[in-house]
Enzyme design. Structure first.
Site, PDB file in Angstrom:
ATOM      1  N   GLU A  49       0.480  -1.445   0.192  1.00 57.76           N
ATOM      2  CA  GLU A  49      -0.087  -0.067  -0.208  1.00 57.76           C
ATOM      3  C   GLU A  49       1.324   0.976   0.135  1.00 57.76           C
ATOM      4  OE1 GLU A  49      -2.801   0.577   3.839  1.00 57.76           O
ATOM      5  OE2 GLU A  49      -3.689  -2.017   2.695  1.00 57.76           O
ATOM      6  N   ASP A  60      -6.334   8.692  10.400  1.00 56.46           N
ATOM      7  CA  ASP A  60      -4.768   8.395  10.516  1.00 56.46           C
ATOM      8  C   ASP A  60      -4.586   9.175  12.238  1.00 56.46           C
ATOM      9  OD1 ASP A  60      -3.547   6.943   8.574  1.00 56.46           O
ATOM     10  OD2 ASP A  60      -4.122   8.439   7.276  1.00 56.46           O
TER      11      ASP A  60
END
Lengths: 281, 415
Positions: A49, A60
């Site tokens: 990724e 995040d």
């Protein structure tokens, strides 16, 4: 079959879950990021990724935020992602881009998809794009032969899980906890339940992410997931190494090896672990 | 009041559509983890606003606690000076000094109705944080406010106010350490606490259903003013003006007039230092369509889609995005959006102080400045003195230091 589906099928035939590793583009710099991603593949990651640093990464935690911030300050441009994908895909590992939606929309969804496909990318993971809002992406990804990895969460209703699985290709990303990315000391108890709920309505492979940081956790999660996704722990290795990029890359490779050993023993009874590991290695 | 809004809403079909879209704007660009909670919030809100018990309770709170409905005031000396009949909707007289009390009381009451005990909020300069802390103290809810570290330093007094009211203030040290990062951090909190926590968003932006909820709660501004203007003048105003940051006071004013074709609607954005400097917050007039904080709307972004920091002398307008319904109203042409620079706003601020004895919030001074700008065109078009309704969304106590510095009224050691 796409490269991503091929890899997942091959790994499944080996009797183990796939290992998916995340690192952001451009951190600490473009070339080091590429070298670290390649090292990750050499260390045993099956699928990469490639993160696209974004100014407002709401899903995040601190580790990935810090790396994304640093990449942006160092002059990261979205076009850097395609070069990075090209370099990483050359290793043969299917390479997905994980991105918040606005940078894609800004470039133009179809234009982004065309460039990603031309770079050899496998598709997109879209943490803030739900299938309900994705008609343009669904069309472009189909046109360009790219996979669409959408997310499900413990809070998702059965109806949404079925709809999201239907809209996804390659694999479905199950966020193991209600929370943001980041290493956690214990793996989630909600994750097996969530994977089980997906399995009741779909045969799409399920990747589990959020909180996996070492081989033992990878083994635990790999016991019920088709793919184990690791991000923050890998990013942390680069953050810890600071300007010593050689050490950072070596540290990423070492963690990838540990994680790979973890997924290798995920599907075997404890007493057979060492024998099977030998056979598979 | 809220009850008028609730009944007005039932009489006509309003946007958003069933997916939370206003034309091509709005929607939900959010982590899947928050989709079910947003669905639950939408259901809870739509039930609440149909429930007489909830509506009456909120009306009582508005009346007894928030000092609503706010009066309409004919600004005679200002009118004489500028050649228009200027009517001010006095939201500055509300408890906590701005229209924001409507939104926070409504959402706090909804929080209790949903059985949640904890509220999180973002704040820029601290106004929404103080309002949220107020509502939470009043309704016995735990309150946590995320505020960019840069802003906690600039607005130490508002941090103290929030703490006096019992709230916890968490300085946000990520990203640019300002409002947009405070929103990011609040969303990160919410995704892991959503079972017992409501995110009390401060403006008519964000993912569906927030733009709808905030509009429903603030539309009393326009509903009240429409009736008040009619009673005072026997007609509707020729124009209605409001400042636009995220857009909560503006959508609150405009909603009542959307179907009154003869009422021109104006939204005034923060032009900051001017366009050519790149230092502004004029999202609609200078931004592009994109996705930020869960919604598709206009935003300030670079060519890669990274958010650009906004700039305005007014903290309340200093946001790089804008509510999706405003984007829609701009695109359909129903509302005209124009930028007002810091200097224009401060000139209007000064004029209102000197002619009416009203110190407005600098946000609201943008609306006054814009209203004065349209007088000549409007007069020419109508062939008579126009009547302009201006939403005076807040009072200027909070801006005393900024304004004093701007006008050079502080000695060097004070400034």
């Amino acid at each position: 079959m796409t490269a991503l589906s091929d890899t997942l099928a091959r790994v499944r035939a080996e009797g183990r879950p796939a290992l998916v590793g995340y690192l952001p583009t451009g951190f600490p710099d473009k070339q080091t990021a590429i070298d670290a991603m390649v090292a990750m593949v050499e260390g045993g990651v099956d699928i990469v990724e490639v993160g696209l640093p974004y100014s407002d990464p709401v899903m995040d935690g601190p580790t990935i935020q810090k790396a994304a911030d640093a990449a942006l300050r160092a002059g990261f441009r979205v076009a850097d992602v395609f070069d990075t994908v090209e370099a990483v895909a050359a290793t043969g590992a299917p390479t997905l881009v994980m991105t918040y939606w606005n940078p894609v929309e800004r470039m133009g969804v179809d234009g982004f998809a065309a460039r990603l496909a031309a770079a050899g990318g496998a598709g997109l993971i879209t943490p803030d794009l739900i299938p309900d809002e994705a008609s343009e992406w669904i069309e472009s990804s189909t046109t360009h032969g790219l996979d669409r990895v959408f997310l499900v969460a413990p809070s998702s209703t059965d109806e949404r899980i079925a709809m999201t699985a239907q809209a996804s290709s390659g694999f479905l990303y199950a966020t193991s906890v209600m929370g943001v990315t980041g290493s956690r000391t214990a793996t989630s108890s909600a994750a097996p339940t969530l994977v089980g709920r997906v399995k009741q309505v779909s045969d799409i492979p399920v990747g589990v992410g959020l909180g996996v940081s070492n081989g033992d956790q990878a083994a635990e999660v790999g016991a019920f997931a088709d793919a184990v996704i690791v991000g923050s722990a890998l990013v942390a290795r680069l953050l810890e190494a600071g300007s010593d990029t050689t050490a950072g890359i070596a540290s990423v490779r070492a963690l990838a090896e540990d994680l790979r050993a973890g997924v290798e023993r995920a599907r075997t009874a404890p007493d057979q672990t060492s024998a099977d590991k030998g056979a598979l290695a | 009041m809220f009850s008028s809004a609730a009944s007005a809403d039932q009489q006509r079909t309003t946007l958003p559509d069933e997916h939370g879209h206003f034309g091509r704007f709005g929607g939900r660009f959010m982590p899947e983890a928050l989709i079910a909670p947003l669905d639950e919030l939408e259901r809870a809100w739509r039930e609440a606003k149909q429930d007489p018990t909830f509506v009456n309770e909120l009306d009582r709170m508005f009346r007894e606690y928030a000092n609503l409905p706010s009066p309409l005031y004919e600004a005679s000396r200002l009118s004489e000076r500028v050649g228009a009949r200027v009517l001010l909707k006095r939201e500055d007289l509300n408890h906590t000094g701005a229209h924001k009390i409507r939104n926070v009381l409504g959402q706090a009451l909804l929080t209790r109705r949903m059985g949640k005990r904890r509220v999180i909020a973002e704040t820029g300069a601290g106004q929404h944080g103080v309002a949220s802390a107020t509502a939470c103290a009043y309704l016995d809810l735990e309150c946590v406010v995320y505020m960019g570290e840069v802003d906690t330093e600039r607005q130490a007094l508002n941090v103290a106010r929030m703490k006096m009211l019992g709230a916890t203030v968490i300085p946000v040290t990520t990203g640019s350490r300002t409002l947009k990062d405070a929103i990011n951090e609040a969303l990160r909190d919410w995704v892991s606490t959503v079972d017992d926590t409501h995110y009390l968003l401060g403006t008519a932006a964000g993912a569906h259903p927030f733009p709808e909820i905030v509009r429903d709660l603030t539309r009393g501004i326009g509903d009240e003013a429409r009736a008040q203007v009619h009673e005072l003048t026997g007609a509707l105003p020729d124009a209605a003006a409001a400042c636009v940051g995220g857009g909560s006071n503006a959508i609150g004013l405009f909603t009542a007039f959307l179907e009154d074709a003869d009422v021109r609607l104006y939204g005034f954005e923060a032009g900051g230092d001017g366009f050519d400097t790149g230092r502004h917050a004029a999202t609609i007039t200078a931004g592009d369509v994109g996705v930020l904080h869960g919604t598709r709307s206009y935003l300030l972004q670079d060519e890669d889609g990274q958010t650009i920091e906004s700039h305005s002398i007014s903290a309340g307008l200093d946001y790089p995005g804008v509510g999706p319904e405003h984007a829609y109203l701009a695109e359909t042409g129903r509302v005209s959006y124009e930028p007002v620079t810091d200097d224009e706003a401060m000139a209007a601020f000064d004029l209102l102080c000197k002619t009416e004895g009203i110190i407005p919030a600098i946000e609201s001074a943008h609306a006054v400045a814009g209203a004065l700008r349209i007088v000549p065109t409007l007069t020419a078009e109508l062939g008579r003195t126009p009547t302009i309704l201006v939403n005076l969304s807040g009072r200027g106590d909070k801006d005393a230091h900024t304004a004093a510095t701007y006008f050079g009224l502080l000695s060097e050691e004070d400034a």
